[in-house]
Write an enzyme that holds these catalytic residues in place. Sequence first.
Site, PDB file in Angstrom:
ATOM      1  CD  GLU A 196      13.461   0.959   9.127  1.00 21.04           C
ATOM      2  OE1 GLU A 196      14.101   1.936   9.548  1.00 21.04           O
ATOM      3  OE2 GLU A 196      13.845  -0.211   9.282  1.00 21.04           O
ATOM      4  CB  CYS A 251      13.500   9.690   7.153  1.00 18.99           C
ATOM      5  SG  CYS A 251      14.412   8.448   6.215  1.00 18.99           S
ATOM      6  CD  GLU A 304      10.064  13.550  10.585  1.00 20.19           C
ATOM      7  OE1 GLU A 304       8.960  13.053  10.868  1.00 20.19           O
ATOM      8  OE2 GLU A 304      10.938  12.953   9.927  1.00 20.19           O
ATOM      9  CE  LYS A 354      -1.844   2.970   2.064  1.00 14.54           C
ATOM     10  NZ  LYS A 354      -1.644   4.390   1.663  1.00 14.54           N
TER      11      LYS A 354
HETATM   12  P1  NAD Z   1       2.553   8.626   7.176  1.00 15.12           P
HETATM   13  O1  NAD Z   1       2.837   7.935   8.448  1.00 15.12           O
HETATM   14  O2  NAD Z   1       1.501   9.657   7.142  1.00 15.12           O
HETATM   15  O3  NAD Z   1       2.154   7.582   6.041  1.00 15.12           O
HETATM   16  C1  NAD Z   1       2.992   6.504   5.670  1.00 15.12           C
HETATM   17  C2  NAD Z   1       2.143   5.423   5.046  1.00 15.12           C
HETATM   18  O4  NAD Z   1       1.291   4.878   6.052  1.00 15.12           O
HETATM   19  C3  NAD Z   1       1.225   5.897   3.936  1.00 15.12           C
HETATM   20  O5  NAD Z   1       1.152   4.912   2.925  1.00 15.12           O
HETATM   21  C4  NAD Z   1      -0.109   6.044   4.645  1.00 15.12           C
HETATM   22  O6  NAD Z   1      -1.208   5.945   3.774  1.00 15.12           O
HETATM   23  C5  NAD Z   1      -0.052   4.878   5.601  1.00 15.12           C
HETATM   24  N1  NAD Z   1      -0.933   4.977   6.781  1.00 15.12           N
HETATM   25  C6  NAD Z   1      -1.383   6.087   7.406  1.00 15.12           C
HETATM   26  N2  NAD Z   1      -2.188   5.743   8.442  1.00 15.12           N
HETATM   27  C7  NAD Z   1      -2.218   4.397   8.486  1.00 15.12           C
HETATM   28  C8  NAD Z   1      -2.856   3.455   9.338  1.00 15.12           C
HETATM   29  N3  NAD Z   1      -3.643   3.824  10.339  1.00 15.12           N
HETATM   30  N4  NAD Z   1      -2.641   2.143   9.092  1.00 15.12           N
HETATM   31  C9  NAD Z   1      -1.842   1.737   8.092  1.00 15.12           C
HETATM   32  N5  NAD Z   1      -1.222   2.591   7.239  1.00 15.12           N
HETATM   33  C10 NAD Z   1      -1.408   3.898   7.440  1.00 15.12           C
HETATM   34  O7  NAD Z   1       3.954   9.184   6.687  1.00 15.12           O
HETATM   35  P2  NAD Z   1       4.230  10.102   5.432  1.00 15.12           P
HETATM   36  O8  NAD Z   1       3.731  11.468   5.748  1.00 15.12           O
HETATM   37  O9  NAD Z   1       3.764   9.407   4.198  1.00 15.12           O
HETATM   38  O10 NAD Z   1       5.828  10.081   5.397  1.00 15.12           O
HETATM   39  C11 NAD Z   1       6.624  10.959   6.093  1.00 15.12           C
HETATM   40  C12 NAD Z   1       7.170  10.316   7.338  1.00 15.12           C
HETATM   41  O11 NAD Z   1       7.887   9.130   6.997  1.00 15.12           O
HETATM   42  C13 NAD Z   1       8.180  11.196   8.047  1.00 15.12           C
HETATM   43  O12 NAD Z   1       7.956  11.132   9.430  1.00 15.12           O
HETATM   44  C14 NAD Z   1       9.516  10.553   7.697  1.00 15.12           C
HETATM   45  O13 NAD Z   1      10.556  10.796   8.611  1.00 15.12           O
HETATM   46  C15 NAD Z   1       9.138   9.123   7.663  1.00 15.12           C
HETATM   47  N6  NAD Z   1      10.118   8.357   6.908  1.00 15.12           N
HETATM   48  C16 NAD Z   1      10.931   7.497   7.586  1.00 15.12           C
HETATM   49  C17 NAD Z   1      11.905   6.778   6.890  1.00 15.12           C
HETATM   50  C18 NAD Z   1      12.818   5.803   7.592  1.00 15.12           C
HETATM   51  O14 NAD Z   1      13.455   5.011   6.903  1.00 15.12           O
HETATM   52  N7  NAD Z   1      12.913   5.808   8.905  1.00 15.12           N
HETATM   53  C19 NAD Z   1      12.025   6.934   5.513  1.00 15.12           C
HETATM   54  C20 NAD Z   1      11.175   7.827   4.864  1.00 15.12           C
HETATM   55  C21 NAD Z   1      10.210   8.523   5.576  1.00 15.12           C
END
Ligand code: NAD
Length: 492
Positions: free
Chosen positions: A251, A285, A392, A176
């Site tokens: 992550e 990130c 962040e 997803k």
């Molecule tokens: P997000 O948490 O909003 O969404 C990530 C994914 O999770 C999306 O596909 C979203 O649709 C899904 N999602 C949201 N709610 C959910 C739920 N209740 N159940 C299951 N899936 C759900 O994050 P974002 O805004 O897309 O990405 C940015 C964040 O990701 C930042 O905090 C960034 O630091 C982090 N990030 C971390 C890494 C790492 O390797 N540690 C890498 C890239 C991004």
Amino acid sequence: MSSLRQIENFINGRFVSPQSAAYLTSDNPSSGEAHLRVPRSASADVAAAVQAARDAFPAWSALRAEERADWLTRIADQIDARAEEFAEAESLDQGKPVKLARQMDIARASTNFRFFAGVVRQELSVAAPLDARTFSYVRREPIGVAGLISPWNLPLYLLTWKLAPALAYGNTAVAKPSELTSLTASLLAEVFRDVGLPPGVANLVFGLGAEAGQALVEHPDVPVISFTGGTVTGRKLAITAAPLLKKLSLELGGKNPTLVFDDANLDRDLAAIVRSSFLNQGEICLCGSRLYVHAKIYESFVERFVREVESLKVGDPRDPETFMGPLVSREHLVKVKSYIAWAKDAGLQVRTGGEAPVNLPEALRGGFFLRPTVITSATKRLDQTNKIQQEEVFGPVVTISAFETFDEVIAQANSTRYGLSASVWTESLSRAHEAAARLHAGTVWVNGWMLRDLRLPFGGVKDSGLGREGQLDSLHLFTEPKTVTIRYGDAT
Ligand code: NAD
């Protein structure tokens, strides 16, 4: 009827509409206008994808590792053959420069498949004698259907970092991607179809996190979840997955410190420090967002840093000279700008940036642009408990704070809930080792940034995550070890 481009779910080897026939629209961040219709999938779509993945699992997991590696290599070859199309699509959907998408995202996506193809070709298992008539060996068994959830900042890069090991180690998958950036995942589904990947091995279900994502995490036939995204979402996933006893890799977010000591070689490394702050609009990130600079060089560093930042070209992502495109969405731009407004209200200094670039061409005026922004304090030191030092921002915004002693800067660097990565800039070997040992982070870079060796563990500590991904780490995530002990010969 809309004339927008439309993508579909990819389930059991076929492109299919969501059962509700409902779609979301996703914006082109450069123009601010809707450009894509994305399925708004629900639990019924997830259930169909999981069923397809379950049906495909026995045959896929029974293949020889080498055969699975061949499939992964074919997928990588197809991504490479369509690299330009992928890069343009990633840029259109996410906002990053096409050049960056080509060099980083798409190149890495095919590398992810090639890397895990190579790994499984080489894999050996452990065998151990207990006594003359008894020995044990360890079978590494795939788990079943892997649920893979990825974010919008490095859409194809991070999706394939999960898909490649999940498939290589013999699982089937339901992925997803982020609802904000689904386009390259849909192109990847075309690749799966075109290479003839057996139906059901890799399925893509698009839609909102709270709907399709949540349904995937809740599904009883998905025993392992690999998630990359925000910390708040990660916590929610953990709460859902824990009572179901699922394997979970998280992550999550970061608030990474950049430590610049007074012996840093800035003639060599200043450009790398700037890049580590603002690459991909600061939407990585791993980007450093809190710079700590030794008081002895603070003034001259800030001056040089700001000058370098002001030379970065912000604008049309299709222009090869562009370093930064727009942020991913209107909502995200509003959030990032709210931190800048907060800093101004708190009496901090915005040394550069804070606004959209002037003189954007007409077609880009509605885009989500923001110049790279540098924030300091008149006292040279920021209060580490401040919102902008703790939360962040995930955009092109950094703070620069002065420090005097080694202990002080380590304490400041470690003063957030996060612990993803850190970078240390110094010519002193012992200082570098000491800092690496004392920083709370999953990765520490010295005189470099985002240098990745895919064999090694990647992930965060504290609120930046649980678990690691990498050669052995992904093996441990996507397989279960089974110890088999055999006694042979006549009993004496
Ligand atoms: P997000 O948490 O909003 O969404 C990530 C994914 O999770 C999306 O596909 C979203 O649709 C899904 N999602 C949201 N709610 C959910 C739920 N209740 N159940 C299951 N899936 C759900 O994050 P974002 O805004 O897309 O990405 C940015 C964040 O990701 C930042 O905090 C960034 O630091 C982090 N990030 C971390 C890494 C790492 O390797 N540690 C890498 C890239 C991004």
